[in-house]
Design a protein around this motif. Sequence first.
Motif, PDB file in Angstrom:
ATOM      1  N   GLU A  79       0.849  -1.187   0.000  1.00  0.00           N
ATOM      2  CA  GLU A  79       0.000   0.000   0.000  1.00  0.00           C
ATOM      3  C   GLU A  79       0.885   1.238   0.000  1.00  0.00           C
ATOM      4  N   GLY A  80       0.227   2.398  -0.050  1.00  0.00           N
ATOM      5  CA  GLY A  80       0.936   3.661   0.106  1.00  0.00           C
ATOM      6  C   GLY A  80       1.730   4.085  -1.123  1.00  0.00           C
ATOM      7  N   THR A  81       2.416   5.213  -0.981  1.00  0.00           N
ATOM      8  CA  THR A  81       3.218   5.760  -2.075  1.00  0.00           C
ATOM      9  C   THR A  81       4.314   4.780  -2.474  1.00  0.00           C
ATOM     10  N   ASN A  82       4.353   4.453  -3.747  1.00  0.00           N
ATOM     11  CA  ASN A  82       5.347   3.514  -4.299  1.00  0.00           C
ATOM     12  C   ASN A  82       5.274   2.127  -3.665  1.00  0.00           C
ATOM     13  N   GLY A  83       4.175   1.838  -2.974  1.00  0.00           N
ATOM     14  CA  GLY A  83       4.009   0.506  -2.398  1.00  0.00           C
ATOM     15  C   GLY A  83       4.955   0.207  -1.252  1.00  0.00           C
ATOM     16  N   THR A  84       5.434   1.230  -0.557  1.00  0.00           N
ATOM     17  CA  THR A  84       6.410   0.998   0.516  1.00  0.00           C
ATOM     18  C   THR A  84       5.775   0.702   1.866  1.00  0.00           C
ATOM     19  N   THR A  85       4.443   0.659   1.911  1.00  0.00           N
ATOM     20  CA  THR A  85       3.770   0.270   3.148  1.00  0.00           C
ATOM     21  C   THR A  85       3.420  -1.215   3.048  1.00  0.00           C
ATOM     22  N   VAL A  86       4.100  -1.994   3.863  1.00  0.00           N
ATOM     23  CA  VAL A  86       3.896  -3.455   3.857  1.00  0.00           C
ATOM     24  C   VAL A  86       3.365  -3.864   5.219  1.00  0.00           C
ATOM     25  N   VAL A  87       2.076  -4.148   5.281  1.00  0.00           N
ATOM     26  CA  VAL A  87       1.431  -4.548   6.537  1.00  0.00           C
ATOM     27  C   VAL A  87       0.825  -5.934   6.335  1.00  0.00           C
ATOM     28  N   ILE A  88       1.191  -6.850   7.234  1.00  0.00           N
ATOM     29  CA  ILE A  88       0.735  -8.232   7.119  1.00  0.00           C
ATOM     30  C   ILE A  88       0.043  -8.644   8.417  1.00  0.00           C
ATOM     31  N   THR A 136      18.933  -1.090   3.710  1.00  0.00           N
ATOM     32  CA  THR A 136      20.050  -1.565   2.879  1.00  0.00           C
ATOM     33  C   THR A 136      21.372  -0.908   3.286  1.00  0.00           C
ATOM     34  N   PHE A 137      21.441  -0.367   4.498  1.00  0.00           N
ATOM     35  CA  PHE A 137      22.614   0.420   4.881  1.00  0.00           C
ATOM     36  C   PHE A 137      23.886  -0.419   5.008  1.00  0.00           C
ATOM     37  N   PHE A 228      13.079   3.715   4.982  1.00  0.00           N
ATOM     38  CA  PHE A 228      13.805   3.394   6.221  1.00  0.00           C
ATOM     39  C   PHE A 228      14.698   4.572   6.620  1.00  0.00           C
ATOM     40  N   ASP A 229      15.440   5.101   5.655  1.00  0.00           N
ATOM     41  CA  ASP A 229      16.347   6.219   5.952  1.00  0.00           C
ATOM     42  C   ASP A 229      15.586   7.423   6.516  1.00  0.00           C
ATOM     43  N   ALA A 230      14.372   7.618   6.034  1.00  0.00           N
ATOM     44  CA  ALA A 230      13.575   8.772   6.475  1.00  0.00           C
ATOM     45  C   ALA A 230      12.876   8.536   7.809  1.00  0.00           C
ATOM     46  N   SER A 231      12.927   7.298   8.302  1.00  0.00           N
ATOM     47  CA  SER A 231      12.194   6.959   9.526  1.00  0.00           C
ATOM     48  C   SER A 231      12.876   7.458  10.793  1.00  0.00           C
ATOM     49  N   VAL A 233      15.176   5.754  12.247  1.00  0.00           N
ATOM     50  CA  VAL A 233      15.752   4.559  12.882  1.00  0.00           C
ATOM     51  C   VAL A 233      17.209   4.426  12.429  1.00  0.00           C
ATOM     52  N   THR A 234      18.090   4.143  13.365  1.00  0.00           N
ATOM     53  CA  THR A 234      19.520   4.122  13.041  1.00  0.00           C
ATOM     54  C   THR A 234      20.151   2.735  13.100  1.00  0.00           C
ATOM     55  N   GLY A 235      19.401   1.738  13.523  1.00  0.00           N
ATOM     56  CA  GLY A 235      19.977   0.397  13.607  1.00  0.00           C
ATOM     57  C   GLY A 235      18.922  -0.670  13.428  1.00  0.00           C
ATOM     58  N   THR A 236      19.390  -1.880  13.147  1.00  0.00           N
ATOM     59  CA  THR A 236      18.469  -3.011  12.977  1.00  0.00           C
ATOM     60  C   THR A 236      18.953  -4.180  13.828  1.00  0.00           C
ATOM     61  N   PRO A 237      18.030  -5.005  14.317  1.00  0.00           N
ATOM     62  CA  PRO A 237      16.582  -4.832  14.195  1.00  0.00           C
ATOM     63  C   PRO A 237      16.071  -3.784  15.175  1.00  0.00           C
ATOM     64  N   THR A 238      15.054  -3.080  14.767  1.00  0.00           N
ATOM     65  CA  THR A 238      14.339  -2.165  15.654  1.00  0.00           C
ATOM     66  C   THR A 238      12.864  -2.557  15.627  1.00  0.00           C
ATOM     67  N   LEU A 239      12.259  -2.618  16.798  1.00  0.00           N
ATOM     68  CA  LEU A 239      10.846  -2.968  16.915  1.00  0.00           C
ATOM     69  C   LEU A 239      10.125  -1.808  17.581  1.00  0.00           C
ATOM     70  N   LYS A 240       9.000  -1.407  16.993  1.00  0.00           N
ATOM     71  CA  LYS A 240       8.218  -0.316  17.552  1.00  0.00           C
ATOM     72  C   LYS A 240       6.739  -0.683  17.593  1.00  0.00           C
ATOM     73  N   MET A 241       6.070  -0.173  18.613  1.00  0.00           N
ATOM     74  CA  MET A 241       4.607  -0.290  18.675  1.00  0.00           C
ATOM     75  C   MET A 241       4.073   1.009  19.257  1.00  0.00           C
ATOM     76  N   ASP A 242       3.124   1.589  18.564  1.00  0.00           N
ATOM     77  CA  ASP A 242       2.566   2.889  18.970  1.00  0.00           C
ATOM     78  C   ASP A 242       3.657   3.947  19.096  1.00  0.00           C
ATOM     79  N   GLY A 243       4.656   3.842  18.228  1.00  0.00           N
ATOM     80  CA  GLY A 243       5.724   4.839  18.218  1.00  0.00           C
ATOM     81  C   GLY A 243       6.802   4.622  19.250  1.00  0.00           C
ATOM     82  N   LYS A 244       6.650   3.613  20.115  1.00  0.00           N
ATOM     83  CA  LYS A 244       7.632   3.363  21.166  1.00  0.00           C
ATOM     84  C   LYS A 244       8.504   2.162  20.803  1.00  0.00           C
ATOM     85  N   THR A 245       9.803   2.299  21.009  1.00  0.00           N
ATOM     86  CA  THR A 245      10.732   1.221  20.692  1.00  0.00           C
ATOM     87  C   THR A 245      10.700   0.150  21.773  1.00  0.00           C
ATOM     88  N   LEU A 246      10.581  -1.104  21.337  1.00  0.00           N
ATOM     89  CA  LEU A 246      10.604  -2.221  22.270  1.00  0.00           C
ATOM     90  C   LEU A 246      12.053  -2.656  22.494  1.00  0.00           C
TER      91      LEU A 246
END
Length: 271
Positions: A79-88, A136-137, A228-231, A233-246
């Motif tokens: 979904e979204g612009t250029n299909g970059t929203t992937v929700v499963i 892809t960093f 991802f670059d615009a998000s 987030v500076t490292g992986t893996p990063t997990l977030k829910m409701d804007g808060k990092t787990l």
Amino acid sequence: MSARNSQANKAAARERLRIERERQAKKDKMRRQVIVGVSAVATLAVAGGVGYIVVQANKPSQWEAAAKATSITAPRNTEGTNGTTVVIGKPEAKKTLELYEDSRCPVCATFEQQVGPTVDKDVADGKYKIKYIGATFIDNAAQGEGSKNALSALGAALDVSPEAFLKFKAALYSTKFHPEETQDKFAKDSYLLEIADSVPVLKGNAQFKKNVENGTFDAWAMKMSAAFDASGVTGTPTLKMDGKTLTAEGSKNPPLTVDEFNAALTPALKG
């Protein structure tokens, strides 16, 4: 021999000598012209070769061109612009877990191997949805193309189905197939297709194979990477829910065991 015959013979000899000299002069002139012509062609060839090398050196790489592409082919199930929203996940699931990963990331591999099955079961049970953001960093840091190529192949799997995407992602991070961070094995389509053969829904899938080999979703992968670059987030893996990092309790590190994950997730689901 008479004097007249002697004079005639001398004149004939002189004429033959003149003709031979003219013939030799013409031959020498022609040889000089050929040498000059060949030299000119060689000079042009060298100049052309240098020009070709310069043009090729300045020509955008496959991935640079993909990043600048204005026509984007997005996989289905996006979904979204250029299909970059992937929700499963199930539409009725109220919460969404944002998952930021780089395919070459060794810590992501640890997370997927240890916690991935739990995430997949939670999603299947409708506990929450996942929103995937691919990075892809590591390609830039380690000089390679594997993160980008794997992300494009994940797009090809997503084009088949969300289930194929999850299974292929798990296979990429598996102990059997995930390479060392310094090894750019994902840059090879043949290796990605070997991994895909371990996923029943992808094995022998001609359209998936074609999309991987043709780079159908290369431009999409670069748009996803830009997201991802615009998000922030500076490292992986990063997990977030409701804007808060787990994170694992008492640290800033991602949860890398099921216990750490559940401990971080439970209050987030209640919040």
